[in-house]
Enzyme design. Structure first.
Site, PDB file in Angstrom:
ATOM      1  CG  ASP A 107      -1.680   1.373   1.222  1.00 42.96           C
ATOM      2  OD1 ASP A 107      -2.444   1.530   0.223  1.00 42.96           O
ATOM      3  OD2 ASP A 107      -1.868   1.925   2.440  1.00 42.96           O
ATOM      4  CB  SER A 108       0.313   4.736  -0.580  1.00 43.57           C
ATOM      5  OG  SER A 108      -1.077   4.834  -0.001  1.00 43.57           O
TER       6      SER A 108
ATOM      7  CB  CYS B 177     -10.125   5.200  -0.365  1.00 44.53           C
ATOM      8  SG  CYS B 177      -8.505   5.782   0.484  1.00 44.53           S
TER       9      CYS B 177
ATOM     10  CD  GLU C 212      -2.629   8.222   7.622  1.00 39.26           C
ATOM     11  OE1 GLU C 212      -1.755   8.752   8.125  1.00 39.26           O
ATOM     12  OE2 GLU C 212      -2.549   7.563   6.528  1.00 39.26           O
TER      13      GLU C 212
ATOM     14  CE1 TYR D 167       2.905   5.719  -3.471  1.00 37.39           C
ATOM     15  CE2 TYR D 167       1.894   3.772  -4.254  1.00 37.39           C
ATOM     16  CZ  TYR D 167       2.911   4.254  -3.591  1.00 37.39           C
ATOM     17  OH  TYR D 167       3.976   3.576  -3.485  1.00 37.39           O
TER      18      TYR D 167
ATOM     19  CB  CYS E  33      -2.449   1.316  -2.870  1.00 32.92           C
ATOM     20  SG  CYS E  33      -2.644   3.022  -3.244  1.00 32.92           S
TER      21      CYS E  33
ATOM     22  CG  HIS F  71      -6.711   5.640   4.923  1.00 33.07           C
ATOM     23  ND1 HIS F  71      -6.039   5.577   3.750  1.00 33.07           N
ATOM     24  CD2 HIS F  71      -5.986   6.159   5.830  1.00 33.07           C
ATOM     25  CE1 HIS F  71      -4.776   5.655   4.099  1.00 33.07           C
ATOM     26  NE2 HIS F  71      -4.545   6.330   5.243  1.00 33.07           N
TER      27      HIS F  71
HETATM   28  N1  DGL Z   1      -3.967   3.904   0.027  1.00 30.84           N
HETATM   29  C1  DGL Z   1      -4.787   4.885  -1.173  1.00 30.84           C
HETATM   30  C2  DGL Z   1      -5.810   4.462  -1.613  1.00 30.84           C
HETATM   31  O1  DGL Z   1      -6.400   3.341  -1.477  1.00 30.84           O
HETATM   32  C3  DGL Z   1      -4.850   6.028   0.097  1.00 30.84           C
HETATM   33  C4  DGL Z   1      -3.882   6.991   0.425  1.00 30.84           C
HETATM   34  C5  DGL Z   1      -3.100   7.629  -0.464  1.00 30.84           C
HETATM   35  O2  DGL Z   1      -3.450   8.571  -1.269  1.00 30.84           O
HETATM   36  O3  DGL Z   1      -2.081   7.066  -1.067  1.00 30.84           O
HETATM   37  O4  DGL Z   1      -6.057   4.598  -2.692  1.00 30.84           O
END
Ligand code: DGL
Length: 289
Positions: free
Chosen positions: A12-13, A189, A157, A44, A75, A191
């Site tokens: 993941d990012s 996403c 977060e 990302y 991600c 999160h």
């Molecule tokens: N992990 C990213 C996603 O699911 C969210 C956080 C980011 O922008 O990197 O798109």
């Protein structure tokens, strides 16, 4: 090592992909996982396709070098922008989260003739139209409305899961979607599952929320069984989330990752290392701070 005993790679990012790790861990308790959070280069969701592809490939190559049996791109943004490139370059089975999330939304929708599906995601995922295309592949007649909700990432977060500010931001983001009256809303996403309660209360009780991480875990389980790659024996007698059977890597700020991981999962990772993934095999270990 027998192929089915190898771990599953997840990247993941950053920390958000832990929601996908949790779903995979619950669905596949006999598996071990190697997780990479690219905390040095997060987010990302505001970056270009070329950049996300480059980061995603470097992450994938790092995990492939660790002897994984398959790769899960947790991600959503990397899945939306880089999955074809990863599949072309990495000689492994690769699962993204967009296809499973889109298919699940169509499957659970009550209006089979004309499913109405909402998608919330990062700006880059929305612009890529990847969810729209995945949903349309599963149902040609589906009506889709997408909305970028970038502020949900820092709110999750911070663990602001009940604060009035979070509710008012959710009300603003979801106003048009509420009017659209979807049958299902995809949490597109990593999160957003952390803010599930706020999102459900804001969009209303009749809308089914789709956790793309959970949908992905189901499809990964099917793929492993179909290919004979599932580990059929328990890895330890007492398997736990974040225990030392799973190995976590970050590209920066390990201490913060550990803190946010504890907020998301209730427990910090036991085995956590900071590394650099740039430059392929010139991997360098970062000193512990
Ligand atoms: N992990 C990213 C996603 O699911 C969210 C956080 C980011 O922008 O990197 O798109």
């Amino acid at each position: 090592m027998a192929d089915n005993k190898r771990p599953i790679g997840i990247f993941d990012s950053g920390v958000g992909g832990l929601t996908v790790y949790r779903a995979l861990h619950e669905r596949l308790p006999n598996e071990r996982f190697i997780y990479l959070g690219d905390t040095a280069r997060v987010p990302y969701g505001t970056k270009s396709m070329a950049t996300v592809e480059r980061y995603a490939l470097e992450n994938s190559e790092f995990l492939a070098s660790r002897g994984i049996k398959m790769l899960v791109v947790a991600c959503n943004t990397a899945s939306a922008l880089a999955l074809p490139t990863i599949r072309e370059k990495i000689g492994l089975d690769v699962a993204g989260v967009i296809g499973p999330g889109g298919r699940k939304a169509v499957e659970i929708t009550k209006n089979k003739e004309k499913p109405r599906i909402g998608v919330i995601a990062t700006e880059a995922t929305v612009i890529s139209n990847a969810y729209f295309e995945a949903i349309r592949r599963a149902s040609e007649t589906a009506e889709v409305m997408q909305k970028g909700c970038p502020l949900f990432v820092p709110l999750a977060e911070e663990n602001w899961t009940r604060e009035p500010e979070t509710f008012s931001i959710a009300a603003k983001y979801l106003a048009d979607l509420k009017e659209f009256r979807p049958d299902a809303l995809v949490l597109g996403c990593t999160h957003y599952p952390i803010l599930k309660d706020v999102i459900q209360q804001t969009i209303g009780p009749d809308v089914k929320l789709v956790d793309s991480g959970e949908a992905t875990a189901d499809e990964v389980a099917d793929l492993l069984f179909d290919k004979g790659l599932a580990n059929l024996e328990p890895v330890t007698a007492s398997r736990r989330l974040c225990d030392d059977m799973d190995h976590f890597y970050v590209t920066d700020a390990a201490e913060r990752f550990s803190r946010v991981a504890e907020r998301f999962l209730g427990i910090p990772p036991k085995r956590l290392e900071a590394i650099e993934v740039y430059g392929g095999d010139e991997l360098r270990q970062k000193p512990d701070r």
